[in-house]
Design a protein around this motif. Structure first.
Motif, PDB file in Angstrom:
ATOM      1  N   ASN A 134      27.005  11.063 100.003  1.00  0.00           N
ATOM      2  CA  ASN A 134      27.757  10.566 101.162  1.00  0.00           C
ATOM      3  C   ASN A 134      26.971  10.698 102.462  1.00  0.00           C
ATOM      4  OD1 ASN A 134      29.906   9.901  99.572  1.00  0.00           O
ATOM      5  ND2 ASN A 134      31.147  11.690 100.099  1.00  0.00           N
ATOM      6  N   ALA A 170      27.931  14.943  95.319  1.00  0.00           N
ATOM      7  CA  ALA A 170      28.778  13.931  95.953  1.00  0.00           C
ATOM      8  C   ALA A 170      28.577  13.960  97.468  1.00  0.00           C
ATOM      9  CB  ALA A 170      30.240  14.182  95.604  1.00  0.00           C
ATOM     10  N   GLY A 171      28.542  15.161  98.039  1.00  0.00           N
ATOM     11  CA  GLY A 171      28.352  15.307  99.485  1.00  0.00           C
ATOM     12  C   GLY A 171      26.990  14.785  99.917  1.00  0.00           C
ATOM     13  N   ASP A 194      31.630  17.432 104.551  1.00  0.00           N
ATOM     14  CA  ASP A 194      32.030  16.227 103.817  1.00  0.00           C
ATOM     15  C   ASP A 194      32.937  16.555 102.632  1.00  0.00           C
ATOM     16  OD1 ASP A 194      31.354  13.218 103.350  1.00  0.00           O
ATOM     17  OD2 ASP A 194      31.078  14.168 101.385  1.00  0.00           O
ATOM     18  N   GLN A 195      32.639  17.677 101.964  1.00  0.00           N
ATOM     19  CA  GLN A 195      33.366  18.004 100.738  1.00  0.00           C
ATOM     20  C   GLN A 195      34.477  19.043 100.953  1.00  0.00           C
ATOM     21  OE1 GLN A 195      32.856  16.563  97.523  1.00  0.00           O
ATOM     22  NE2 GLN A 195      31.852  15.105  98.871  1.00  0.00           N
ATOM     23  N   LEU A 246      30.259  18.870  93.773  1.00  0.00           N
ATOM     24  CA  LEU A 246      30.550  18.789  95.213  1.00  0.00           C
ATOM     25  C   LEU A 246      29.265  18.512  95.989  1.00  0.00           C
ATOM     26  CD1 LEU A 246      32.895  21.873  95.888  1.00  0.00           C
ATOM     27  CD2 LEU A 246      33.559  19.474  95.683  1.00  0.00           C
TER      28      LEU A 246
END
Ligand code: ARG
Length: 258
Positions: free
Chosen positions: A243, A239-240, A73-74, A236
């Motif tokens: 998500n 955030a990942g 994802d990142q 990271l």
């Protein structure tokens, strides 16, 4: 003369190789691609269903799939490092690894030396004994008994507290959960304190060896750890994680392992 020619040929070959590898991250139109960061992730991979080796000796598990999904994802790559559990924080601090993904419980004490991601799963400590043990029916029955735990784990900290309070007799520290169970089987130790999902997984893989007598002597949550102040990597991961929790990937991984 022949020798000199050979040497020259080798020289040309070496130069060629250097040139080719030097071009590796240049695209056809000559532009330089942004380099994909590679992070070294440390884990003690004998802890199913969170991290363990499959038949092909590939490392798999809940933490592994989740971390791989976050990386995808990142847009970063992962290099997995196999370490003992109690060596993970020192390895992080010395820069040998960048992240710990190893069913690591977020604790206040650890937060003094590392930074944790947002919690990614709830777990807790369970107390287990030999399947045929009639003596210990709950945490009330452990007075004067011997505990066996994983070195450096929260289970070990819990056992240390029980020993300091004068409740239990002795604590045996071992590197891997499988060795812990062997000590229960042989009668060397009376009970083990270990993460509930891992103890449950052991019982479902090898029924009839141990049984759980208390499934929540302490509630805990796991987090991924980075070096203190390493917001670059922590951001990271967070955030990942958000998500993959939102797009359903987290639930898929969950139902694969639980
Ligand atoms: N959750 C416990 C702790 O953080 C045990 C984790 C052990 N993990 C492992 N991969 N062996 O202390």
């Amino acid at each position: 003369m022949k020798k000199i020619l050979n040497m020259a040929l080798i020289g040309i070959l070496v130069l060629g190789l250097v040139a080719v590898s030097g071009c590796a991250d240049t695209t056809a139109d000559g532009a330089t691609e942004a380099e994909t960061p590679v992070y070294k992730i440390g884990t003690e991979p004998y802890f199913p269903p969170f991290e363990y080796a499959d038949e092909n000796n590939e490392i798999i598990g809940f933490d592994v799939d989740l971390m791989n999904a976050i990386a995808e994802d990142q847009g970063f790559e992962i290099e997995w490092k196999d370490l003992e559990f109690d060596a993970l924080i020192p390895a992080l601090q010395s820069g040998q690894i960048d992240v710990i993904a190893s069913g690591m419980t977020i604790t206040e004490v650890r937060e003094e030396t590392v930074d944790f991601s947002t919690p990614y799963i709830n777990a807790g400590l369970a107390l287990a004994v030999a399947a045929d043990n009639e003596d210990i029916k709950s945490v009330e029955d452990i007075a004067g008994k011997i505990a066996v735990v994983q070195q450096g784990s929260t289970g070990a900290t819990k056992a240390d507290e029980l020993k300091e309070e004068g409740i239990i007799e002795e604590v045996i520290y071992l590197a891997h959960v499988s060795d812990i169970v062997l000590n229960i089987q042989s009668g060397r130790a009376d009970f083990m304190i270990n993460d509930l999902p891992v103890t449950k997984s052991y019982i479902s893989q090898k029924p009839g060896v141990i049984k759980i007598v208390d499934d929540q002597i302490q509630s805990e949550s796991y987090g991924f750890a980075v070096r203190t102040g390493n917001t670059e990597v922590l951001d990271l991961i967070n955030a990942g994680l958000a998500n993959v929790q939102e797009d359903g990937t987290y639930d898929e991984i969950m139902s694969k392992y639980f």
